[in-house]
Scaffold this active site. Structure first.
Site, mmCIF file in Angstrom:
data_model
loop_
_atom_site.group_PDB
_atom_site.id
_atom_site.type_symbol
_atom_site.label_atom_id
_atom_site.label_comp_id
_atom_site.label_asym_id
_atom_site.label_seq_id
_atom_site.Cartn_x
_atom_site.Cartn_y
_atom_site.Cartn_z
ATOM 1 N N HIS A 68 0.842 -1.187 0.000
ATOM 2 C CA HIS A 68 0.000 0.000 0.000
ATOM 3 C C HIS A 68 0.882 1.245 0.000
ATOM 4 C CE1 HIS A 68 -3.569 2.364 0.790
ATOM 5 N NE2 HIS A 68 -2.721 3.147 1.406
ATOM 6 N N TYR A 198 -7.030 10.862 5.461
ATOM 7 C CA TYR A 198 -6.906 11.732 6.633
ATOM 8 C C TYR A 198 -7.780 12.956 6.384
ATOM 9 C CZ TYR A 198 -2.625 9.103 7.764
ATOM 10 O OH TYR A 198 -1.709 8.122 8.069
ATOM 11 N N PRO A 291 -0.978 6.509 17.925
ATOM 12 C CA PRO A 291 -1.179 5.740 16.684
ATOM 13 C C PRO A 291 -1.190 6.601 15.426
ATOM 14 C CG PRO A 291 -3.248 5.960 17.882
ATOM 15 C CD PRO A 291 -2.200 6.627 18.720
ATOM 16 N N LYS A 295 3.359 3.569 14.161
ATOM 17 C CA LYS A 295 4.748 3.149 14.373
ATOM 18 C C LYS A 295 4.897 2.073 15.451
ATOM 19 C CE LYS A 295 6.692 6.412 11.772
ATOM 20 N NZ LYS A 295 6.953 6.035 10.388
ATOM 21 N N TYR A 387 7.255 8.586 6.987
ATOM 22 C CA TYR A 387 5.967 7.910 7.128
ATOM 23 C C TYR A 387 6.141 6.393 7.129
ATOM 24 C CZ TYR A 387 0.926 7.319 6.183
ATOM 25 O OH TYR A 387 -0.412 6.984 6.237
#
Ligand code: APR
Length: 390
Positions: A68, A198, A291, A295, A387
Site C-alpha cells: 500500500h 486523513y 497511533p 509506528k 511515514y
C-alpha cells in the site's frame, strides 16, 4: 531467558533467540485464542518486512499481505493525494493485520520447539539489578509460580510487570499527553478509498484505513469522555464520518456494521534507559507512541531484533558489548518515530478551543504545514521517508 508477553515484541524475540541457540520461555497472561484474535495495527514498514524476511518469519505476510502506498488528505481547501511509494525512498507499507502476524509468529515459535505458558501472568520481576533475576507469576488457576533466568525481557506492554517492577529512580519516564482522543472503529465494510484517508475538519479529525476487502478501520476524534462515544449509534457514527470525510463533495462512505470500538487517548512516553540490570524493556513496555503514524508495532519488531542479536552475542559468544548498547541504539529510533508522530498530530488536528491568540497561532501553523505538504516536493519526500520509516 524469560520473555514476558506474546505480542509482536515477545514473539519476534522468542523466535530469534530460539534460532540463535538461546533457551527461552514466554510467559503470557492471556490464552492463545485471545492473543490470536486481538485486532490491533496493520501497517508494516518496509524495514519490519525486511527484519521478518531475513529471519524467515515472513511467509504469511508475503502470501497474504498487500502493498500500500497512497494517502489522501481532505481539508477545508480541497483534497490532495501523496503516492508515497514513489516519493522519499520509494517504499510502500505492507498491510497485514497484526493478529495474523502474531498467529504466524506463535505457530513458528511452537513448531520450532519454543516454550510458552499461556494464562501465566507475571506479577513482579525480582532481583533485576543482579545476575539472577526471577519472575513471580500467577497461573490461570490462581497458583503462584516462579521462573528464574539470566535475563528478563519485558515485552508485556505499558501496564505490564516489567514497567511495574522498576524501582523508583531506576529509569526516567518522559511523558506527553497530546490532549486529543480518537474513537477507534472497526467496520464490516469494504474500504471506501484506495488510500489511507486523513480528513481534517473543524468538528475534528477522521481517518480511514483499509484492512481487507471487507474490513475497514476508521478513527473519529472525540471527547475525552469515553461513555459519550460508547453511546453513539452506528448511524450517528457513519453520519459523522461522512460529514468529516466530506462525503457531499467526494462521495459517501461504504457503510457496514461497526464490530468494535474503543477510545484511544493520544499519549506518548519514552523510558530511558531501556534497561535496569538484567531487565530489558521492549515494545510498548519501552515506550508508548500515539497511533497517528502507525509506528508502535514496527518499533516493537525492530527493538526485538536488536535485543535478540545482542543477547545471542552475550549468551552464545560471550560478547556483552552489543547488549550494553541496546538502550542507546533503540532510543535513537524511538525518538525519531516520536518526532514524526508528534508532527503528524499537529498536522491532523485543528486547534482545541483555548485562549484565542494561542489557538489562532496553532491553526496558522497547521495550515502552513498542510500547504507545504501539498505544494513542496522536498516536503513530500521528507514525509514519505518518515511515514514508512522507523
Ligand atoms: N504477564 C504476562 N503477559 C502480559 C502481562 C503480564 N503481567 N501484561 C501484559 N501481558 C501480555 C499481553 O496479554 C500481550 O499479549 O503482553 C502482551 C503485550 O503485547 P502488545 O500489547 O502487543 O505489545 P508489544 O508486543 O510491545 O507490541 C506493541 O503493537 O499493536 C501494536 O501499536 C501497538 O504499539 C503496540 C505494539
Amino acid at each position: 531467558m524469560i520473555i514476558l508477553g506474546a505480542g509482536p515484541a515477545g514473539l519476534v524475540l522468542g523466535n530469534l533467540l530460539l534460532r540463535g541457540g538461546v533457551d527461552c520461555v514466554v510467559l503470557e497472561r492471556a490464552d492463545r485464542e485471545h492473543v490470536q484474535q486481538r485486532t490491533r495495527a496493520g501497517y508494516l514498514a518496509p524495514e519490519t518486512v525486511r527484519i521478518l524476511e531475513r529471519n524467515g518469519l515472513a511467509e504469511g505476510l508475503r502470501a497474504r499481505g498487500r502493498e500500500h502506498g497512497v494517502c489522501e488528505f481532505r481539508t477545508e481547501d480541497g483534497r490532495f493525494r501523496l503516492d508515497y511509494r514513489t516519493l522519499g525512498r520509494g517504499e510502500p507499507h505492507t498491510v497485514y493485520p497484526q493478529h495474523e502476524l502474531v498467529s504466524d509468529l506463535l505457530a513458528q515459535f511452537i513448531d520450532a520447539g519454543g516454550r510458552i505458558r499461556f494464562g501465566a501472568e507475571a506479577v513482579t520481576v525480582a532481583e533485576a539489578d543482579g545476575p539472577d533475576p526471577s519472575v513471580t507469576v500467577r497461573e490461570g488457576d490462581g497458583r503462584p509460580g516462579r521462573w528464574r533466568g539470566r535475563y528478563v525481557a519485558a515485552c508485556d506492554g505499558r501496564h505490564g510487570a516489567g514497567r511495574r517492577s522498576l524501582p523508583p529512580g531506576a529509569v526516567r519516564r518522559h511523558h506527553r499527553d497530546h490532549g486529543v482522543s480518537w474513537l477507534g472503529l472497526l467496520a464490516e465494510a469494504p474500504p471506501s478509498l484506495d488510500a489511507v484517508g486523513y480528513a481534517i475538519h473543524p468538528r475534528g479529525f477522521a481517518g480511514h484505513m483499509a484492512r481487507s476487502t471487507g474490513i475497514t478501520r476508521y478513527y473519529l476524534q472525540c471527547e475525552r469522555d469515553t461513555a459519550a462515544c460508547d453511546a453513539w449509534s452506528d448511524a450517528r457514527i457513519w453520519d459523522e464520518l461522512d460529514l468529516r470525510m466530506r462525503a457531499a463533495e467526494y462521495g459517501p462512505l461504504l457503510r457496514g456494521r461497526i464490530v468494535r470500538r474503543g477510545v484511544v487517548h493520544l499519549e506518548s512516553d519514552v523510558l530511558e534507559p531501556l534497561r535496569h540490570g538484567s531487565l530489558f524493556l521492549v515494545g510498548d513496555a519501552a515506550g508508548l507512541i500515539s497511533p497517528s503514524a502507525a509506528k508502535g508495532a514496527n518499533l516493537a519488531v525492530l527493538e526485538a531484533e536488536i535485543l535478540a542479536r545482542a543477547l545471542i552475542d552475550a549468551l552464545v559468544r560471550g560478547d556483552t558489548v552489543p547488549l550494553a548498547g541496546y538502550s542507546e541504539r533503540c532510543l535513537a529510533h524511538i525518538w525519531r518515530a516520536q518526532d514524526f508522530s508528534h508532527w503528524m498530530i499537529g498536522l491532523l488536528h485543528t486547534a482545541a478551543p483555548g485562549p484565542e491568540a494561542a489557538s489562532f497561532f496553532q491553526e496558522g501553523l497547521r495550515r502552513s504545514r498542510i500547504a507545504a505538504l501539498r505544494g513542496s516536493r522536498t516536503q513530500q519526500d521528507w514525509f514519505a521517508e518518515n511515514y514508512v520509516g522507523i
